[in-house]
Design an enzyme around this catalytic site. Structure first.
Site, mmCIF file in Angstrom:
data_model
loop_
_atom_site.group_PDB
_atom_site.id
_atom_site.type_symbol
_atom_site.label_atom_id
_atom_site.label_comp_id
_atom_site.label_asym_id
_atom_site.label_seq_id
_atom_site.Cartn_x
_atom_site.Cartn_y
_atom_site.Cartn_z
ATOM 1 N N ARG A 183 43.225 30.869 44.250
ATOM 2 C CA ARG A 183 42.512 31.980 44.906
ATOM 3 C C ARG A 183 43.435 33.130 45.325
ATOM 4 O O ARG A 183 43.196 33.801 46.328
ATOM 5 C CB ARG A 183 41.708 31.478 46.130
ATOM 6 C CG ARG A 183 40.646 30.468 45.779
ATOM 7 C CD ARG A 183 39.561 31.032 44.856
ATOM 8 N NE ARG A 183 38.670 29.977 44.409
ATOM 9 C CZ ARG A 183 38.792 29.363 43.219
ATOM 10 N NH1 ARG A 183 39.716 29.723 42.331
ATOM 11 N NH2 ARG A 183 37.959 28.414 42.873
ATOM 12 N N SER A 231 32.712 31.276 50.670
ATOM 13 C CA SER A 231 33.476 30.365 51.529
ATOM 14 C C SER A 231 34.298 31.155 52.537
ATOM 15 O O SER A 231 35.065 32.046 52.160
ATOM 16 C CB SER A 231 34.414 29.506 50.682
ATOM 17 O OG SER A 231 33.646 28.689 49.832
ATOM 18 N N GLU A 310 39.616 32.167 53.941
ATOM 19 C CA GLU A 310 39.610 32.617 52.547
ATOM 20 C C GLU A 310 39.127 34.074 52.526
ATOM 21 O O GLU A 310 39.623 34.903 51.762
ATOM 22 C CB GLU A 310 38.685 31.741 51.693
ATOM 23 C CG GLU A 310 38.692 32.178 50.232
ATOM 24 C CD GLU A 310 38.129 31.143 49.277
ATOM 25 O OE1 GLU A 310 38.387 29.936 49.471
ATOM 26 O OE2 GLU A 310 37.435 31.549 48.332
HETATM 27 C C1 LIG Z 1 27.559 33.990 47.800
HETATM 28 C C2 LIG Z 1 29.006 34.026 47.389
HETATM 29 C C3 LIG Z 1 29.536 33.024 46.585
HETATM 30 C C4 LIG Z 1 30.883 33.042 46.212
HETATM 31 N N1 LIG Z 1 31.375 32.049 45.412
HETATM 32 C C5 LIG Z 1 32.650 32.090 45.007
HETATM 33 C C6 LIG Z 1 33.174 31.091 44.122
HETATM 34 O O1 LIG Z 1 32.479 30.183 43.686
HETATM 35 N N2 LIG Z 1 34.471 31.162 43.748
HETATM 36 C C7 LIG Z 1 35.291 32.153 44.198
HETATM 37 O O2 LIG Z 1 36.463 32.177 43.812
HETATM 38 N N3 LIG Z 1 34.837 33.113 45.040
HETATM 39 C C8 LIG Z 1 33.548 33.105 45.447
HETATM 40 N N4 LIG Z 1 33.075 34.079 46.288
HETATM 41 C C9 LIG Z 1 34.006 35.100 46.810
HETATM 42 C C10 LIG Z 1 34.083 36.376 45.952
HETATM 43 O O3 LIG Z 1 32.904 36.575 45.196
HETATM 44 C C11 LIG Z 1 35.285 36.370 45.007
HETATM 45 O O4 LIG Z 1 36.520 36.258 45.703
HETATM 46 C C12 LIG Z 1 35.302 37.648 44.150
HETATM 47 O O5 LIG Z 1 36.180 37.500 43.097
HETATM 48 C C13 LIG Z 1 35.686 38.900 44.946
HETATM 49 O O6 LIG Z 1 35.478 40.023 44.114
HETATM 50 P P1 LIG Z 1 35.039 41.408 44.739
HETATM 51 O O7 LIG Z 1 34.934 42.390 43.657
HETATM 52 O O8 LIG Z 1 33.826 41.228 45.570
HETATM 53 O O9 LIG Z 1 36.308 41.719 45.639
HETATM 54 P P2 LIG Z 1 36.305 42.401 47.072
HETATM 55 O O10 LIG Z 1 35.661 41.508 48.070
HETATM 56 O O11 LIG Z 1 35.814 43.780 46.968
HETATM 57 O O12 LIG Z 1 37.874 42.424 47.366
HETATM 58 C C14 LIG Z 1 38.579 41.200 47.511
HETATM 59 C C15 LIG Z 1 40.072 41.512 47.374
HETATM 60 O O13 LIG Z 1 40.317 41.965 46.056
HETATM 61 C C16 LIG Z 1 40.862 43.285 46.082
HETATM 62 N N5 LIG Z 1 40.271 44.033 44.964
HETATM 63 C C17 LIG Z 1 38.973 44.090 44.578
HETATM 64 N N6 LIG Z 1 38.831 44.845 43.473
HETATM 65 C C18 LIG Z 1 40.074 45.293 43.169
HETATM 66 C C19 LIG Z 1 40.595 46.135 42.135
HETATM 67 N N7 LIG Z 1 39.845 46.649 41.158
HETATM 68 N N8 LIG Z 1 41.933 46.395 42.129
HETATM 69 C C20 LIG Z 1 42.747 45.857 43.105
HETATM 70 N N9 LIG Z 1 42.313 45.077 44.087
HETATM 71 C C21 LIG Z 1 40.985 44.779 44.116
HETATM 72 C C22 LIG Z 1 40.490 43.861 47.429
HETATM 73 O O14 LIG Z 1 41.434 44.850 47.829
HETATM 74 C C23 LIG Z 1 40.543 42.622 48.299
HETATM 75 O O15 LIG Z 1 41.873 42.348 48.658
HETATM 76 C C24 LIG Z 1 31.734 34.084 46.670
HETATM 77 C C25 LIG Z 1 31.188 35.112 47.464
HETATM 78 C C26 LIG Z 1 29.842 35.087 47.819
HETATM 79 C C27 LIG Z 1 29.284 36.212 48.642
#
Ligand SMILES: Cc1cc2nc3c(=O)[nH]c(=O)nc-3n(C[C@H](O)[C@H](O)[C@H](O)COP(=O)(O)OP(=O)(O)OC[C@H]3O[C@@H](n4cnc5c(N)ncnc54)[C@H](O)[C@@H]3O)c2cc1C
Length: 325
Positions: A183, A231, A310
Site C-alpha cells: 500500500r 480501510s 491507512e
Molecule cells: C469503499 C472503498 C473501498 C476501498 N477498497 C480498497 C481496496 O480494496 N484496496 C485498496 O488498496 N484501497 C482501497 N480503498 C482506498 C482507495 O480507493 C485506494 O487507496 C485508491 O488507490 C486511492 O486512489 P485515489 O485516486 O482515490 O487517491 P486519493 O485518495 O486522491 O489520493 C491518495 C494518495 O495518492 C496521491 N495521488 C493521487 N493521485 C495522484 C496522482 N495522479 N499523482 C500523484 N499522487 C497522487 C495523493 O496525493 C494521496 O497521497 C478503498 C476506498 C474506498 C472508499
C-alpha cells in the site's frame, strides 16, 4: 520579472496568475468535500489540469510563489481538514484520462477511474487489472498507493510510471525504481500522469464475469456506497504470543473490542465492516480523527497492538499528518 512570494494558493493573485498559464479550470474556494469520498473537507484553490503541460506550469508557478501543492485523484484514501488547504490542489481527472493499447502494453492515464480501467481492459480480453474493479480510486492514486484487492496489486503489472516532478520535469520511472511495497510507493512528491502496464490475453466473457462477481462481493461486504475512505487502519503486526484463533486484521480487532457502531459526532464505525468509518451525513474531519484515536486506544489497551492509519490525514500544506494521541 520577479513574482510576489505568497505561501497560500488561497491568495486570489495566485489563482489569477495560474489561470493565465493553464488551459484547465482553476476554482477558488472550492469545497474539498465534493472531491473526497468521505464528503469531508474545507475550501481550497483547485486546478483541474487539461493536460500534462498544465501540471508542469502549475508546479513551476507554485515553486516560484512558495505555494505548496497536493496531487489529488478520486479522494478515496484521504481525509481533508475542516479548514481546507493552503496548498494548491491539482485534481487529476479528465484531460489525463486517455487509454492506449500497444499489444500487451496499455498506457493508462492517471485520471482514469481504476474500476473503469478494469472494466475496459477486461471487456477487450486483457487481464491483469480486472480485479481493481472494487477499488474506487483513480489509476494515479492506485499506482501511488500500490492499491490492490483480491490478491492483485498495481505493482504486479506496472512497467513504467510517467511523472512530473516538483520542478515541472517529466520522468519515466521504471517499476523497479518506484519502490512499491504494501500500500505504498516511493515515487515522492510528483504528479503521476500515466502508467504503462503489461496485461495478459484472456477470455473476455470470463474476465467480465469475474469483474462482475468481484464487484458484487465488494458491494455486499462493505459499506461501498456510503461516504467513507475504505480501510481506516492498516492490518497490524501481531505479537508473537498472540492467540492464533484471535483477531488478526484491523477490522477483526475493532469488532472483537466491541466497537462496531461507536460514534463520535457524525462519524461512525460501520456495523457492516469495522475497519470502515462512515460519515453519517454531518461528520467533520475532527470527528473522524477523534473516532480513530478512541478506536486505536481501546484496541491497544485490550490487545496490545498498535493500529496505524491507512487513510492519509492531510494537513493544510498538503503534507500527511500522523495520528497523534
Ligand atoms: C469503499 C472503498 C473501498 C476501498 N477498497 C480498497 C481496496 O480494496 N484496496 C485498496 O488498496 N484501497 C482501497 N480503498 C482506498 C482507495 O480507493 C485506494 O487507496 C485508491 O488507490 C486511492 O486512489 P485515489 O485516486 O482515490 O487517491 P486519493 O485518495 O486522491 O489520493 C491518495 C494518495 O495518492 C496521491 N495521488 C493521487 N493521485 C495522484 C496522482 N495522479 N499523482 C500523484 N499522487 C497522487 C495523493 O496525493 C494521496 O497521497 C478503498 C476506498 C474506498 C472508499
Amino acid at each position: 520579472m520577479t513574482s510576489r512570494r505568497v505561501s497560500t494558493a488561497r491568495d486570489s493573485g495566485f489563482a489569477a496568475a495560474l489561470r493565465s498559464l493553464v488551459r484547465g479550470d482553476v476554482r477558488e474556494n472550492e469545497s474539498l468535500s465534493r472531491w473526497s469520498t468521505y464528503r469531508i473537507g474545507g475550501p481550497a484553490t483547485v486546478l483541474f489540469p487539461a493536460n500534462g503541460e498544465d501540471v508542469a506550469a502549475a508546479v513551476q508557478r507554485c515553486a516560484r510563489s512558495g505555494v505548496p501543492w497536493f496531487a489529488l485523484g478520486l479522494g478515496s484514501n484521504l481525509l481533508f481538514p475542516d479548514h481546507g488547504l493552503d496548498a494548491l490542489v491539482i485534481r487529476v481527472g479528465k484531460g489525463l484520462d486517455q487509454i492506449t493499447q500497444r499489444n500487451a502494453e496499455w498506457v493508462i492515464g492517471a485520471g482514469v477511474p481504476a474500476p473503469l480501467a478494469a472494466k475496459r481492459t477486461a471487456a477487450a480480453g486483457w487481464g491483469g487489472i480486472h480485479k481493481m474493479v472494487g477499488v474506487p480510486g483513480s489509476v494515479g492514486g492506485g499506482v501511488v498507493m500500490n492499491a490492490g484487492c483480491h490478491g492483485a496489486e498495481w505493482r504486479d503489472v506496472v512497467r513504467t510510471v510517467h511523472t512530473i516532478d516538483a520542478q515541472g520535469n517529466d520522468h519515466l520511472v521504471a517499476a523497479a525504481e518506484a519502490g512499491f511495497s504494501y500500500r505504498r510507493s516511493d515515487l515522492g512528491h510528483v504528479v503521476v500522469v500515466s502508467t504503462t502496464v503489461a496485461l495478459h490475453e484472456a477470455d473476455a466473457t470470463r474476465l467480465e464475469e469475474e469483474t462482475e462477481s468481484l464487484y458484487r462481493w465488494r458491494k455486499d461486504g462493505t459499506p461501498f456506497n456510503q461516504p467513507c475512505c475504505g480501510s481506516v487502519f492498516k492490518n497490524p503486526a501481531v505479537p508473537a504470543d498472540h492467540d492464533p484463533k484471535g483477531p488478526r486484521t484491523s477490522g477483526q480487532f475493532i469488532e472483537a473490542t466491541g466497537l462496531k457502531g461507536l460514534r463520535v459526532g457524525g462519524a461512525e464505525v460501520s456495523a457492516m465492516h469495522a475497519n470502515y468509518f462512515i460519515n453519517t451525513g454531518s461528520a467533520t474531519a475532527a470527528d473522524v480523527v477523534e473516532l480513530m484515536r478512541t478506536v486505536r486506544t481501546r484496541v491497544g489497551d485490550k490487545w496490545g497492538v498498535t493500529l496505524e492509519p491507512e487513510v492519509k490525514l492531510i494537513a493544510a500544506d498538503g503534507g500527511v499528518m500522523p495520528l497523534t494521541s
